[in-house]
Design an enzyme around this catalytic site. Structure first.
Site, PDB file in Angstrom:
ATOM      1  N   ASP A 157       2.548 -10.765   5.262  1.00  0.00           N
ATOM      2  CA  ASP A 157       1.093 -10.626   5.414  1.00  0.00           C
ATOM      3  C   ASP A 157       0.317 -11.770   4.779  1.00  0.00           C
ATOM      4  O   ASP A 157      -0.916 -11.767   4.812  1.00  0.00           O
ATOM      5  CB  ASP A 157       0.614  -9.325   4.744  1.00  0.00           C
ATOM      6  CG  ASP A 157       1.111  -8.080   5.435  1.00  0.00           C
ATOM      7  OD1 ASP A 157       1.318  -8.119   6.666  1.00  0.00           O
ATOM      8  OD2 ASP A 157       1.298  -7.053   4.743  1.00  0.00           O
ATOM      9  N   ASP A 204      11.639  -0.467   5.157  1.00  0.00           N
ATOM     10  CA  ASP A 204      10.211  -0.225   5.140  1.00  0.00           C
ATOM     11  C   ASP A 204       9.955   1.242   5.487  1.00  0.00           C
ATOM     12  O   ASP A 204      10.571   1.774   6.408  1.00  0.00           O
ATOM     13  CB  ASP A 204       9.520  -1.128   6.166  1.00  0.00           C
ATOM     14  CG  ASP A 204       8.309  -1.824   5.597  1.00  0.00           C
ATOM     15  OD1 ASP A 204       7.360  -1.113   5.220  1.00  0.00           O
ATOM     16  OD2 ASP A 204       8.314  -3.062   5.526  1.00  0.00           O
TER      17      ASP A 204
HETATM   18  C1  GLC Z   1       0.859  -3.163   5.436  1.00  0.00           C
HETATM   19  C2  GLC Z   1       1.850  -4.074   6.122  1.00  0.00           C
HETATM   20  C3  GLC Z   1       1.135  -4.793   7.215  1.00  0.00           C
HETATM   21  C4  GLC Z   1       0.620  -3.769   8.205  1.00  0.00           C
HETATM   22  C5  GLC Z   1      -0.225  -2.702   7.523  1.00  0.00           C
HETATM   23  C6  GLC Z   1      -0.404  -1.511   8.399  1.00  0.00           C
HETATM   24  O1  GLC Z   1      -0.143  -3.863   4.799  1.00  0.00           O
HETATM   25  O2  GLC Z   1       2.454  -4.922   5.206  1.00  0.00           O
HETATM   26  O3  GLC Z   1       1.936  -5.758   7.842  1.00  0.00           O
HETATM   27  O4  GLC Z   1      -0.143  -4.410   9.190  1.00  0.00           O
HETATM   28  O5  GLC Z   1       0.353  -2.241   6.338  1.00  0.00           O
HETATM   29  O6  GLC Z   1       0.791  -0.805   8.519  1.00  0.00           O
END
Ligand code: GLC
Ligand code: CA
Length: 548
Positions: A322, A97
């Site tokens: 998510d 990530d």
């Molecule tokens: C993305 C991630 C999520 C996170 C957000 C802020 O949407 O997948 O989990 O809360 O970004 O970084």
């Protein structure tokens, strides 16, 4: 540039909830290592690892305080290197990530930046003077409330599109971009195989959205300089490595994807679009118990399939960290037979489209939503903030309504521990798990499904084998059949030589198929033992037929 990303089947690991390796109740890198053979046996060849960097514990690792350190709860850099080596030894690649729209407010850059207005790193973040004593403008955070927070040191406001502790970086500052590219090279030189780029379509924010004039409540996604920065990143970093990249880009239409994910390779390999995740939204966005209308869902997915064909590349997903669990959301978890059938049907429907499929941990078991009883049980800053705003401050939803919405769409659903076995805590940990295990682990778990040829897990394995054997799954074009039908999602994939017919019943009642969609050719896979009538699908039935 090689295009192995087209052959990839990605398995997403949310390390905190995957496998505890040291008995502290939290998943970690050693735990992931113990389960590599499981991922390999599934047939996936790429792992996307959610953030494991040092963080401030606010948003599941997305609030990074040091990009070059592993968070102690996940292990050490040696553990990471051991994991990478063990994965590579099995032919599994690891995609990390990349969270560079924002850092934690504990990151060294921000700690300097906030000190005073003339600090060398002031311009690394987005600072604005107050407007009439309050926030610079009306921009809202994705996690509820204002996107601006006042910092006492200077009396100015900093921008945070997510939690207060996640300060947005200023990508217009060249030193920010250089710093990020350096860090990316550092990881790639370690041998990682690519990046999943967090909210990457927010980096090129339009300047107009950031003016301290009390107004500006505009969309900040896909801003005017967005593609310039991605192309620069591609030139400076991505194009120099044999890697896979996928951008997370909510609020992005296919026309934009033709740029982000163009097959010319100038930007990214693919993006995560969100349109199919928005079909069941309501008045308060995702906080609703609405079910998706099938004609709408089909129209969205078909549009992406045809718009990108031959020009750009799709990513395919129902689940991630998510999203609610797809079997509960688009299928049925009402009883065991419906759960197993609909989980397989959803998998077939998704995996036979054109693009790279992503499987989120537990999806391959048909794991379901979590029966959360009260907001106190939530571990998710998004749900907790939304609860405060919608229930307590604005009284727009009753506590019962909001609880139902959280149970149906909240992110906690995806984050309960992986269900490995019927042993205590689903075999996830010997200690008290950081988040409760779904009580249905006794019947829904990997150990139980591994030996069962009719399990959801076995079906996923069969689907992946089928992809590997039939190039039409990768290359064929896409035609939607019966677009208006409320029960049936049917389409063909054709490469001139072979035609795949995929027919799925998104309901628990029998459904009629029209002539084009009626069963023909050789059955490659289905979720019923018997062939059934050519022109009728049974409850939650799916079929994949091949004609040559
Ligand atoms: C993305 C991630 C999520 C996170 C957000 C802020 O949407 O997948 O989990 O809360 O970004 O970084
Ligand atoms: Ca642990």
């Amino acid at each position: 540039m090689s295009d192995w990303f087209k052959q990839a089947v990605v398995y997403q690991v949310y390390p905190k909830s995957f496998q505890d390796g040291n008995g502290d109740g939290m998943g970690d890198l050693r735990g992931v290592m113990q389960r590599l053979d499981y991922i390999k046996a599934l047939g996936a060849n790429v792992i996307w690892l959610n953030p494991v960097y040092e963080n401030s514990g606010v948003d599941g690792g997305y609030d990074i305080s040091d990009y070059r350190k592993i968070a102690p709860e996940f292990g050490t850099m040696e553990d990471f290197e051991a994991l990478l080596e063990a994965a590579h030894a099995r032919g599994l690649r690891i995609v990390m990530d990349l969270v560079v729209n924002h850092t934690s407010t504990e990151h060294a850059w921000f700690r300097e930046s906030r000190r005073d207005k003339t600090n060398d790193k002031r311009s690394f973040y987005v600072w604005r003077a107050p407007f009439e004593g309050g926030a610079p403008n009306r921009l809202r955070s994705v996690f509820s409330g204002s996107a601006w927070r006042k910092d006492e040191a200077t009396g100015e406001y900093y921008l945070h599109m997510f939690a207060n502790e996640q300060a947005d970086l200023n990508w217009h500052e060249p030193r920010v971009r250089e710093g990020v590219y350096d860090m990316m090279r550092w990881w790639l030189d370690k041998g990682i195989d690519g990046f999943r780029m967090d909210v990457i379509n927010m980096i090129g924010k339009p300047e107009e959205a950031l003016i301290a004039d009390g107004r500006a409540e505009m969309d900040i996604c896909n801003g005017p300089r967005e593609h310039e920065y991605i192309r620069e990143m591609n030139r400076e970093v991505l194009s120099r490595y044999d890697i896979m990249t996928v951008g997370e880009t909510a609020g992005t239409p296919p026309e934009e994807a033709l740029r982000y994910a163009s097959l010319d390779g100038g930007e990214l390999n693919m993006i995560f679009q969100f349109e199919h995740m928005e079909v069941d939204g309501g008045r308060f966005g995702k906080w609703s118990t609405n079910r998706a209308s099938l004609p709408k869902l089909k129209a969205v997915l078909a549009r992406w399939q045809t718009a990108l064909h031959g020009k750009a590349w799709n990513s395919l997903y129902w689940d991630n960290h998510d999203q609610a669990r797809c079997v509960s959301r688009f299928g049925s978890d009402r009883d065991e037979a419906s759960r197993v059938r609909s989980a397989k049907m959803l998998a077939a429907c998704l995996h036979m489209m054109q693009g790279t499929p992503y499987i989120y941990q537990g999806e391959e078991l048909g794991m379901t939503n979590y029966p959360m009883r009260s907001i106190e049980e939530s571990r998710d800053v998004e749900a907790i903030n939304a609860w405060h705003e919608l229930v307590e401050e604005m009284h727009l939803l009753t506590p019962q309504e909001m609880m139902e919405a959280i149970r149906s769409k909240g992110r906690d659903n995806a984050r309960t521990p992986m269900q490995w076995s019927a042993e205590a805590n689903a075999g996830f940990t010997a200690a008290q798990p950081w988040m409760p295990v779904n009580p249905n682990y006794v019947t829904i778990n990997a150990a139980q499904q591994e030996g069962d040829p009719d399990s959801v897990l076995s079906f996923y394995k069969a689907l992946i084998r089928l992809r590997r054997k039939n190039p039409v799954v990768i290359d064929g074009d896409f035609t939607l059949l019966m677009p208006e039908d409320e029960q049936v999602f049917a389409y063909t994939r054709c490469d001139g030589k072979h035609t795949l017919l995929v027919a799925c019943n998104f309901s628990d009642a029998p459904a009629k198929l029209d002539v084009q969609a009626a069963s023909r050719g050789k059955r490659l896979l289905g979720n019923y033992q018997s062939a059934g009538e050519a022109d009728t699908l049974r409850a939650w039935e799916c079929r994949i037929d091949l004609t040559e």
